[in-house]
Write a protein that holds these residues in place. Structure first.
Motif, PDB file in Angstrom:
ATOM      1  N   LYS A  38     -27.385  -5.158 -29.683  1.00 39.34           N
ATOM      2  CA  LYS A  38     -26.889  -5.998 -31.435  1.00 39.34           C
ATOM      3  C   LYS A  38     -28.534  -6.404 -31.458  1.00 39.34           C
ATOM      4  O   LYS A  38     -28.845  -6.863 -32.591  1.00 39.34           O
ATOM      5  CB  LYS A  38     -26.368  -6.570 -30.771  1.00 39.34           C
ATOM      6  N   GLN A  90     -23.824  -2.488 -37.116  1.00 41.75           N
ATOM      7  CA  GLN A  90     -23.102  -3.939 -36.430  1.00 41.75           C
ATOM      8  C   GLN A  90     -21.847  -4.626 -38.046  1.00 41.75           C
ATOM      9  O   GLN A  90     -21.888  -4.002 -38.961  1.00 41.75           O
ATOM     10  CB  GLN A  90     -23.842  -5.184 -35.934  1.00 41.75           C
ATOM     11  N   GLU A  97     -24.461  -8.943 -25.500  1.00 39.70           N
ATOM     12  CA  GLU A  97     -23.554  -9.132 -27.100  1.00 39.70           C
ATOM     13  C   GLU A  97     -23.632 -10.740 -27.036  1.00 39.70           C
ATOM     14  O   GLU A  97     -23.280 -11.013 -28.072  1.00 39.70           O
ATOM     15  CB  GLU A  97     -21.958  -8.949 -26.246  1.00 39.70           C
ATOM     16  N   TYR A  98     -24.929 -11.419 -26.128  1.00 41.59           N
ATOM     17  CA  TYR A  98     -24.238 -12.342 -26.462  1.00 41.59           C
ATOM     18  C   TYR A  98     -26.375 -13.177 -26.544  1.00 41.59           C
ATOM     19  O   TYR A  98     -27.147 -12.497 -26.145  1.00 41.59           O
ATOM     20  CB  TYR A  98     -23.727 -13.367 -25.375  1.00 41.59           C
TER      21      TYR A  98
END
Length: 547
Positions: free
Chosen positions: A281, A73, A287-288
């Motif tokens: 991630k 990331q 992604e959240y």
């Protein structure tokens, strides 16, 4: 002439019994000598019925494999210290949740019962294990309710323990190993029923240590093990269990950093055939930090700091239901079935911190921190058992005193040159700075010089050397290193901690993030969970055909 009718079912039953008999006979007959194994008359005794390792209390099985460890990331901190490297991890077990206050309180209760703090010989054992509850204090904050209640009040029983330094976490793991193995031996009849309570209730003066039991069982329970033997084993050939019995569990321990990252990332959920589908991630997909599932859409998936002055969100359905730590299992588990691998509290791992991961030296079960020890042997040729008057204490850099070995345990000493002579895989006891930080790693090192020593200004890692000494009266003298020539805080006693916490922003929820603190320090946002190595097969279930 009589006719005999043969029932095919009877024939099958007889054939099956015959095969079973042959199988049992073969596994109890030595292929080396032809002698009988486990004969009642004596000879070689071995657990030929062992199938696979049992999952110990509190743990979840993780099948090992390969994965890319490291950050992929955005590196907003600009400390690219975990560059991607492909690693292989052996199968292992890990705690389903972080160690809770209730679990740690059980540990403290045991120490207080077995080693009373009012006994001068044991005064520092219980004190050394106590979490630092003052970590909750803040110069400009009112947190006394946590200082006074968080560890002991039942309202926080299932919350992760904090205020525990790395050394204390390791010692908890060692204690847990002994208690679980004590239970296993009692269950299998090697110890009498409820014998595990004999020490706590004051019925015997000694205690149980796994390594002492394996190496010198007659010294367990202060030499009173005969009175605690299981009835079924007293007249048996197998009076004591051994490693070959398959009953003794491997040690509980802190997970390595590689194991922790493998467990937190949980790529098993994105596996397609022999590949991983994309990168993750967080420990969950997406992604959240909020759930996208219809049933609980919008719910936070972890306990973390959402913004400046925002530790949980606006009160109501949209917040994360926690301002400090949260009760374990408050959020969904990852694909391994592990809870809170992001948020709640960060977690100690076993590794000594270094900025790089030396995958050129090793890419299998990577771990920096090996200090190889061996059992101490006395002049009589027997192992040295730590006695009441032989307890040794370590004074940590902050002045805290912790017991190195508890009474009843085997004394350990570093390996020496005789143990490493002509070996190629290791040549010393302490390998914490191997290939990174030792004198051979610095560009100033001259292997052909007469003097192999380097001055502090030329060492790769010349962290401050604060010293703790005692005067003739036993008072602690603290000597703080005030040198201006120090270039780093990294030394062989700084340990990695992983994962975000209730105090951290979402950036730190990435499993690849890594930070470090001295092993003697404790905070209100670092806890830990235990791991255990897998022995035997890589998988618990046989592979099934794909088609």
């Amino acid at each position: 002439m009589k006719k005999y009718l043969f029932n095919p079912y009877v024939l099958c039953l007889v054939a099956f019994a015959s095969l079973t008999s042959c199988s049992n006979s073969n596994k109890n007959t030595s292929r080396a000598t032809g002698w009988q194994i486990n004969s009642k008359e004596g000879g070689f005794q071995y657990n030929t019925n062992f199938k696979e390792q049992e999952t110990a209390p509190g743990l979840v099985f993780l099948e090992g494999g390969t994965f890319v460890r490291g950050k992929v990331q955005d590196d907003v901190m600009h400390d690219w210290n975990n560059t991607p490297t492909q690693q292989h991890v052996q199968s292992f077990y890990m705690d389903e949740t972080e160690v809770t206050n209730k679990m740690y309180m059980e540990y403290l209760d045991y120490l207080k019962s077995v080693y009373p703090p009012d006994d001068p010989a044991y005064a520092n054992i219980y004190q050394g294990a106590l979490p630092d509850t003052l970590v909750w204090r803040n110069r400009l904050g009112y947190n006394e309710v946590m200082t006074n209640n968080y560890l002991r009040h039942p309202a926080y029983a299932e919350y992760p323990v904090v205020g525990v330094n790395w050394v204390q976490a390791v010692q908890f793991s060692e204690w847990r190993t002994d208690r679980v193995n004590e239970l296993m031996l009692e269950r299998e009849g090697y110890l009498a029923k409820n014998s595990k309570y004999a020490v706590v209730n004051g019925e015997t003066q000694g205690t149980f240590s796994t390594e002492t039991y394996l190496n010198s069982p007659e010294n367990v329970y202060g030499g009173q093990i005969d009175s605690l033997q299981g009835k079924a084993k007293r007249d048996s050939t197998n009076v004591f269990a051994k490693r070959s019995s398959g009953i003794i569990m491997p040690s509980y321990r802190l997970p390595t950093e590689t194991e922790w990252e493998y467990a937190a990332t949980a790529l098993v959920g994105t596996r397609e055939y022999n590949n991983y589908r994309g990168r993750k991630k967080y420990p969950w997909e997406g992604e959240y930090t909020r759930s996208g599932k219809r049933k609980n859409r919008g719910d936070q998936l972890a306990n973390f700091k959402q913004g400046k002055g925002d530790y949980g969100g606006i009160a109501g359905w949209s917040d994360d239901s926690a301002d400090i730590t949260a009760q374990v299992k408050s959020y969904p588990p990852n694909d391994w079935g592990l809870y809170d691998m992001a948020g709640n509290v960060a977690e100690w791992v076993a590794d000594v911190y270094r900025p790089i991961v030396d995958d050129e030296a090793n890419d299998f079960n990577y771990y920096r921190g090996n200090v190889y020890m061996k059992t101490s042997i006395g002049e009589d040729g027997k192992v040295d058992i730590v006695g009441r008057d032989g307890i040794k204490y370590d004074t940590l850099s902050n002045g805290r005193i912790v017991a190195r070995d508890l009474p009843g345990e085997i004394a350990m000493v570093p390996i020496n040159e005789n143990d490493t002579y002509l070996r190629t895989n290791f040549d010393r006891s302490d390998n914490r700075d191997y290939r990174d930080g030792d004198k051979g790693s610095t560009r100033y090192y001259d292997m052909f010089s007469d003097d192999g020593e380097l001055d502090d200004s030329k060492r790769m890692y010349n962290a401050p050397e604060n010293k703790i000494e005692r005067d003739s009266l036993g008072n602690i003298i603290k000597q703080i290193d005030e040198s201006n020539s120090r270039t780093t805080l990294i030394n062989d006693e700084v340990r990695v901690y992983k994962g975000g916490s209730w105090r951290d922003r979402a950036y730190w929820l990435d499993p690849a993030q890594r930070r470090y603190l001295p092993q003697y320090m404790a905070t209100d946002y670092i806890g830990f969970r235990c791991a255990m190595s897998r022995v035997g097969s890589k998988a618990k279930e046989k592979k099934t055909p794909r088609h």
